[in-house]
Write an enzyme that holds these catalytic residues in place. Structure first.
Site, short mmCIF file in Angstrom:
data_model
loop_
_atom_site.label_atom_id
_atom_site.label_comp_id
_atom_site.label_asym_id
_atom_site.label_seq_id
_atom_site.Cartn_x
_atom_site.Cartn_y
_atom_site.Cartn_z
N ASP A 52 0.78 -1.13 0.12
CA ASP A 52 -0.08 0.01 0.04
C ASP A 52 0.93 1.19 0.15
O ASP A 52 2.08 1.20 0.17
CB ASP A 52 -0.85 0.05 1.20
N TYR A 110 7.38 -9.92 6.79
CA TYR A 110 7.14 -8.42 6.85
C TYR A 110 7.97 -8.13 8.28
O TYR A 110 7.83 -8.73 9.11
CB TYR A 110 5.67 -8.18 6.91
#
Length: 249
Positions: A52, A110
């Site tokens: 994003d 992540y």
């Protein structure tokens, strides 16, 4: 046509995410634009993760096809020379035409970075600074909260609410480490796939619980057991999230 696999690092601060959007500057748009500028050919970049706006990557994986007959080592040098300093192609290799960056993924890693004080300037773009939480984060409580999400669950309460597919996902592990050199905490999350905002919502909810004496961990358990995308959960800022690496079977 030849198929190439690339591994890309980028600072997402100035970009509207990975995926091409009308009238927006995105990572894949910049890669395609600069490829055409160098080689006078159009390509379509397909990425493994649609990060994003504001999210960073050290090891994003993507592919493209082209009929240009050029060695990968020349291709990467020429392409990188024209890319802005906040995007770097780390590697390029020829692969089978059947390769797809979203297929046969074994695990994605992540990192979410945060600090309870002002971050040092060198890394401030990649760290969420919780200065108001400085004296009240219960780190034992935070570890317990994060551990709730390990395993297979329906994460509909922890995504955007627009997903049409199944919201059941498996998190292989979540760990919290302290990076003394930078005086930051890093939440490391590993799993095969994630929903949009999933990691940021998990991190945000856990940090809020760990920062409050009035709220307890059962709230997170209830949110998992009663999936609802309209949950009033804090979404941690994008700048702390980094796609570290993707490994394949």
């Amino acid at each position: 046509m030849k198929t190439y696999k690339i591994v890309v690092s980028y600072d997402g601060t100035d970009y509207y995410g990975w995926q091409i959007q009308p009238d927006k500057v995105t990572i894949s748009h910049m890669l395609e634009k600069q490829f055409k500028a160098v080689f006078k050919k159009n390509i379509k970049i397909i990425g493994a993760s649609r990060t994003d706006s504001g999210v960073h990557a050290l090891g994003q994986v993507a592919k493209f096809e082209t009929d240009i007959n050029i060695k990968p080592e020349i291709l990467i040098k020429a392409w990188n020379n024209l890319l802005p300093s906040n995007i770097l192609i780390r590697s390029i290799e020829l692969v089978n035409s059947e390769f797809h960056p979203r297929a046969k993924v074994k695990q994605k890693t992540y990192y979410y970075n945060f600090t309870t004080q002002k971050a040092i300037p060198l890394i401030s773009n990649y760290v969420y600074s919780l200065k108001s939480y400085r004296h009240s984060i219960d780190f034992d409580k935070l570890k317990v909260a994060l551990n709730i999400f390990v395993g297979t669950h329906d994460f509909r309460s922890f995504c955007t609410g627009y997903e049409q597919e199944s919201t059941i996902r498996t998190i292989d592990s979540i760990s919290l480490v302290y990076l003394k050199r930078y005086k930051i905490y890093q939440i490391q999350v590993k799993g095969k796939s994630f929903l949009r905002y999933m990691i940021r919502r998990i991190v945000g909810a856990c940090l809020e619980i760990a920062n409050s004496k009035k709220r307890n961990i059962n709230e997170l358990k209830v949110a998992l057991k009663k999936p609802n995308p309209e949950q009033n959960l804090f979404t941690a800022p994008a700048n702390g999230l980094i796609l570290r690496k993707i490994i394949y079977f």
